[in-house]
Design an enzyme around this catalytic site. Structure first.
Site, PDB file in Angstrom:
ATOM      1  N   HIS A   6      -2.485  -3.102   4.726  1.00 38.58           N
ATOM      2  CA  HIS A   6      -1.677  -2.186   5.542  1.00 38.58           C
ATOM      3  C   HIS A   6      -2.266  -2.107   6.954  1.00 38.58           C
ATOM      4  O   HIS A   6      -2.871  -1.126   7.342  1.00 38.58           O
ATOM      5  CB  HIS A   6      -1.551  -0.809   4.892  1.00 38.58           C
ATOM      6  CG  HIS A   6      -2.829  -0.083   4.584  1.00 38.58           C
ATOM      7  ND1 HIS A   6      -3.853  -0.648   3.867  1.00 38.58           N
ATOM      8  CD2 HIS A   6      -3.247   1.177   4.889  1.00 38.58           C
ATOM      9  CE1 HIS A   6      -4.837   0.226   3.745  1.00 38.58           C
ATOM     10  NE2 HIS A   6      -4.496   1.344   4.362  1.00 38.58           N
ATOM     11  N   HIS A  62       0.830  -1.212   0.000  1.00 38.73           N
ATOM     12  CA  HIS A  62       0.000   0.000   0.000  1.00 38.73           C
ATOM     13  C   HIS A  62       0.859   1.255   0.000  1.00 38.73           C
ATOM     14  O   HIS A  62       1.635   1.498   0.931  1.00 38.73           O
ATOM     15  CB  HIS A  62      -0.902   0.013   1.242  1.00 38.73           C
ATOM     16  CG  HIS A  62      -2.019   0.994   1.145  1.00 38.73           C
ATOM     17  ND1 HIS A  62      -3.238   0.688   0.589  1.00 38.73           N
ATOM     18  CD2 HIS A  62      -2.109   2.296   1.520  1.00 38.73           C
ATOM     19  CE1 HIS A  62      -4.037   1.747   0.635  1.00 38.73           C
ATOM     20  NE2 HIS A  62      -3.358   2.743   1.184  1.00 38.73           N
ATOM     21  N   HIS A  96      -8.813  -1.622   7.437  1.00 40.51           N
ATOM     22  CA  HIS A  96      -9.834  -0.598   7.699  1.00 40.51           C
ATOM     23  C   HIS A  96     -11.177  -1.155   8.174  1.00 40.51           C
ATOM     24  O   HIS A  96     -11.990  -0.394   8.703  1.00 40.51           O
ATOM     25  CB  HIS A  96     -10.087   0.306   6.478  1.00 40.51           C
ATOM     26  CG  HIS A  96      -9.046   1.337   6.245  1.00 40.51           C
ATOM     27  ND1 HIS A  96      -8.920   2.468   7.033  1.00 40.51           N
ATOM     28  CD2 HIS A  96      -8.063   1.412   5.312  1.00 40.51           C
ATOM     29  CE1 HIS A  96      -7.923   3.196   6.584  1.00 40.51           C
ATOM     30  NE2 HIS A  96      -7.370   2.574   5.552  1.00 40.51           N
ATOM     31  N   GLU A 120      -9.080   1.627  -2.468  1.00 42.08           N
ATOM     32  CA  GLU A 120      -9.059   1.688  -1.005  1.00 42.08           C
ATOM     33  C   GLU A 120     -10.422   2.041  -0.411  1.00 42.08           C
ATOM     34  O   GLU A 120     -10.545   2.992   0.362  1.00 42.08           O
ATOM     35  CB  GLU A 120      -7.985   2.661  -0.506  1.00 42.08           C
ATOM     36  CG  GLU A 120      -7.703   2.457   0.972  1.00 42.08           C
ATOM     37  CD  GLU A 120      -6.634   3.368   1.535  1.00 42.08           C
ATOM     38  OE1 GLU A 120      -6.304   3.210   2.713  1.00 42.08           O
ATOM     39  OE2 GLU A 120      -6.144   4.253   0.802  1.00 42.08           O
ATOM     40  N   ASP A 125       0.266   5.522  -1.129  1.00 42.67           N
ATOM     41  CA  ASP A 125      -0.719   6.532  -1.531  1.00 42.67           C
ATOM     42  C   ASP A 125      -0.154   7.626  -2.416  1.00 42.67           C
ATOM     43  O   ASP A 125      -0.755   8.702  -2.530  1.00 42.67           O
ATOM     44  CB  ASP A 125      -1.345   7.168  -0.285  1.00 42.67           C
ATOM     45  CG  ASP A 125      -2.378   6.278   0.364  1.00 42.67           C
ATOM     46  OD1 ASP A 125      -3.415   6.026  -0.256  1.00 42.67           O
ATOM     47  OD2 ASP A 125      -2.157   5.822   1.505  1.00 42.67           O
ATOM     48  N   HIS A 158     -13.314   2.095   3.971  1.00 40.10           N
ATOM     49  CA  HIS A 158     -12.253   2.972   4.453  1.00 40.10           C
ATOM     50  C   HIS A 158     -12.672   3.469   5.839  1.00 40.10           C
ATOM     51  O   HIS A 158     -13.004   2.654   6.696  1.00 40.10           O
ATOM     52  CB  HIS A 158     -11.971   4.112   3.465  1.00 40.10           C
ATOM     53  CG  HIS A 158     -10.691   4.820   3.773  1.00 40.10           C
ATOM     54  ND1 HIS A 158     -10.664   6.052   4.383  1.00 40.10           N
ATOM     55  CD2 HIS A 158      -9.399   4.464   3.589  1.00 40.10           C
ATOM     56  CE1 HIS A 158      -9.411   6.423   4.561  1.00 40.10           C
ATOM     57  NE2 HIS A 158      -8.618   5.477   4.087  1.00 40.10           N
ATOM     58  N   ASP A 188       2.289   1.986   3.825  1.00 38.96           N
ATOM     59  CA  ASP A 188       1.351   3.116   3.856  1.00 38.96           C
ATOM     60  C   ASP A 188       2.051   4.439   3.574  1.00 38.96           C
ATOM     61  O   ASP A 188       1.569   5.501   3.975  1.00 38.96           O
ATOM     62  CB  ASP A 188       0.612   3.168   5.191  1.00 38.96           C
ATOM     63  CG  ASP A 188      -0.767   3.807   5.100  1.00 38.96           C
ATOM     64  OD1 ASP A 188      -1.172   4.199   3.988  1.00 38.96           O
ATOM     65  OD2 ASP A 188      -1.438   3.927   6.138  1.00 38.96           O
TER      66      ASP A 188
END
Length: 414
Positions: A237, A40, A216, A148, A42, A175, A345
């Site tokens: 993650h 993961h 999540h 995500e 971003d 999420h 992450d």
């Protein structure tokens, strides 16, 4: 000069580590053979938010710590970190909904594809374990895609299928907000885990070869997904709740179930999920920021001046590579060493990270620490990539076994 000043100020404001020991030659050789596949990152969202999605105007070959808005990822640091595969998150905020959420997701997928096109010597789009191996053999970083949050399909299985057709390999079921069909770990429940449509989502993901990601999600959602899924699931993650009691981390009973089902938990590096002390410090910092009417999601010199002053009076607790290794070892003890991976992450954690792990160059330090603790080359290679490649192959095998089943033409009730 401004960017350099900010980087120096950030370093001065951070805990001062002891000298980092060199990475053993054994680890360098191992990661040359079996580079890291991270679950993961971003970066696509950061490019969108801070650089107007202007991929071609950037140069990821340069040091992104010196950019006007510093990042945790660039090509040189991916190389130093021995990253051979990356699941790029096509994150959008949980507040986005409806058709706009789908549009934003497509825009994020476009950013990933443009990254691969802009730097073809560095990145290669990948959709299978064999694609990943071919990319690594050619010296490139295999680029996979993860959605995500289930809010990004707008309650439509047709949208889910189209994401898979565009190369999306996993979807995180929620999420930060609960959905009508799936509950989040950080919101009040709405679905009782997974409702009937949520179970259809998981089944359809199995059918089309999309990995079910349970980062999540609420514990009830995770348990329900494990009940329903025919294929192994991942947590792209997440870390161990027994080590740091955060809702986003996974309790032992569910860690064991993920491992028993052939899945993988990819340990997160965000200090709030790694260290109870850091989490308590951040909670106090957030409370101060809220009382002062300030945002609390910036750290170091990028934070508002009152928060910079607060930080100076309340030093940030040190979080180390050893703390991350503790999570890895706990997951491995509970779920098995075949059930462990890495999901840093990066560029989704506001520039934070353990000492030595504030950017993608830091992965070898984790392997050096685990080698010091007695991990074998075989187990380290599984952590680096073998375990997640096995999951991808098993998910594809399950999809092949379901190939004759027709699509489910379902939408969640409004």
């Amino acid at each position: 000069m401004i960017a350099l000043f900010l980087a120096q100020a950030a370093a001065a404001a951070s805990p001062v580590p002891a000298a980092t020991p060199p990475v053993p030659a054994r680890i360098e050789r191992l990661l040359e053979r079996t580079p890291v596949i991270d679950g993961h990152n971003d970066l696509p969202w950061e490019i969108r938010q801070h650089y107007g999605a202007k991929v071609e105007a950037l140069d990821l070959r340069t040091d992104s710590t010196r950019w006007p808005y510093p990042l945790q990822t660039d090509i040189a640091r991916l190389r130093r970190g021995h990253v051979g595969g990356q699941f790029w998150s096509v994150y959008i905020p949980a507040s986005a909904s409806g058709p706009r959420a789908v549009e934003m997701t497509l825009e994020e997928i476009d950013i990933v594809r443009r990254m691969a096109a802009a730097w073809p010597d560095a990145f290669a789009l990948a959709d299978s374990a064999d694609d990943v191996r071919r990319a690594q053999k050619s010296g490139r970083i295999a680029s996979l895609i993860g959605v995500e949050g289930g809010h990004q399909i707008d309650k439509r299985l047709s949208v889910l299928r189209q994401y898979r057709a565009l190369g999306v390999r996993y979807m995180t079921l929620t999420h930060g907000k609960s959905l009508e069909w799936a509950d989040s770990s950080t919101d009040a429940p709405r679905a009782g885990g997974l409702n009937e449509f949520g179970r259809q989502v998981v089944k359809e993901m199995n059918r089309i070869g999309m990995i079910v990601d349970v980062s999540h999600v609420a514990d009830t959602t995770m348990a329900a997904a494990l009940d329903v899924s025919r294929a192994p699931v991942i947590a792209s993650h997440s870390s161990a709740r027994a080590i740091a009691d955060a809702p986003r981390n996974i309790p032992d009973a569910l860690l064991k179930r993920i491992g028993d089902g052939g899945g993988v938990v990819m340990v997160n590096f965000y200090p709030s999920f790694v260290s109870a002390k850091w989490r308590a410090w951040d909670a106090a910092r957030t409370a101060f920021a809220k009382g002062a009417g300030l945002a609390s999601d910036e750290y170091g010199p990028r934070a508002p001046a009152p928060l910079v002053a607060w930080d100076a009076q309340h030093p940030e607790p040190a979080v180390t590579v050893a703390d991350v290794a503790d999570h890895i070892e706990h997951v491995a003890k509970v779920a098995g060493r075949g059930a462990i991976g890495l999901g840093g992450d990066f560029d989704g954690i506001s520039g934070t990270g353990p000492i030595g792990l504030k950017g993608v160059e830091g992965y070898p330090l984790i392997f050096a620490e685990l080698a010091r603790r007695g991990w074998s080359d075989a187990d380290l290679s599984g952590l680096a990539q073998g375990n997640i490649l096995r999951v991808i192959e098993r998910v594809d095998a399950v999809a092949a076994s379901m190939a004759k089943e027709p699509p489910v033409d379902a939408t969640a009730p409004d």
